[in-house]
Design a protein around this motif. Sequence first.
Motif, PDB file in Angstrom:
ATOM      1  N   GLU A  38       0.830  -1.192   0.136  1.00  0.00           N
ATOM      2  CA  GLU A  38       0.105  -0.018  -0.104  1.00  0.00           C
ATOM      3  C   GLU A  38       1.001   1.164   0.129  1.00  0.00           C
ATOM      4  O   GLU A  38       0.541   2.274  -0.696  1.00  0.00           O
ATOM      5  CB  GLU A  38      -0.838   0.122   1.327  1.00  0.00           C
ATOM      6  N   LYS A  44       1.162   3.962  -2.992  1.00  0.00           N
ATOM      7  CA  LYS A  44       0.697   5.290  -2.450  1.00  0.00           C
ATOM      8  C   LYS A  44       1.877   6.244  -3.139  1.00  0.00           C
ATOM      9  O   LYS A  44       1.809   7.357  -3.497  1.00  0.00           O
ATOM     10  CB  LYS A  44       0.772   5.630  -0.903  1.00  0.00           C
ATOM     11  N   THR A  95       1.406   9.575  -5.793  1.00  0.00           N
ATOM     12  CA  THR A  95       2.302  10.715  -5.296  1.00  0.00           C
ATOM     13  C   THR A  95       3.226  11.158  -6.772  1.00  0.00           C
ATOM     14  O   THR A  95       3.347  12.417  -6.962  1.00  0.00           O
ATOM     15  CB  THR A  95       3.482  10.653  -4.208  1.00  0.00           C
TER      16      THR A  95
END
Length: 190
Positions: free
Chosen positions: A120, A124, A128
Amino acid sequence: MSEEKKEEIEQEVVENQEEQTCEDNATSEVKEETVESVRAELEEKLKEAEDKYLRVHADFENIKKRLEKEKYQAIDYASEKFAKDLLTPIDTLEMALAAEESAKDLKAEELLKKLKEGVELTIKNFYTVFEKHEISTIDTSGEFDPNFHDAVMQVDSSEHEDGQIVQQLQKGYKYKERLLRPAMVSICKK
């Protein structure tokens, strides 16, 4: 009139003519010198202008070559920022693999939980980076749009209208307003 007087007048006329001829010759020489000096001056200015033109043209050609070289370098290294930003998610994945060594004494449930957290975090990090470089996911809620969606199957659905997207099978992405990959979807067919 007397002979002497005639001769004097004739003598004066001859002298005046000689003076006039001398003046004409002098004027003619001055004119020739003036024309020659003007011509020489103009030729000098022409040479200066040609030299200046050649220098400016050479400068222009040098600038043109430099800009061409810079353009190709910019194209070659255009993805450098994006590549640097992708190093963080790679580092996260490598840390997750290295953590496997230290997690030998953990229970399977705890190990799975930590592995899920690592994945995860990596996802992420990718999002980004994508956001930073204006890469976005394609919305798959609502109507099918052939510009952004690739319908790979049709299904019956009582919950959806005809032509609406039922399920996303693979995410689609766009870079700014340009399509990178269409979203693979299934659509409702009644």
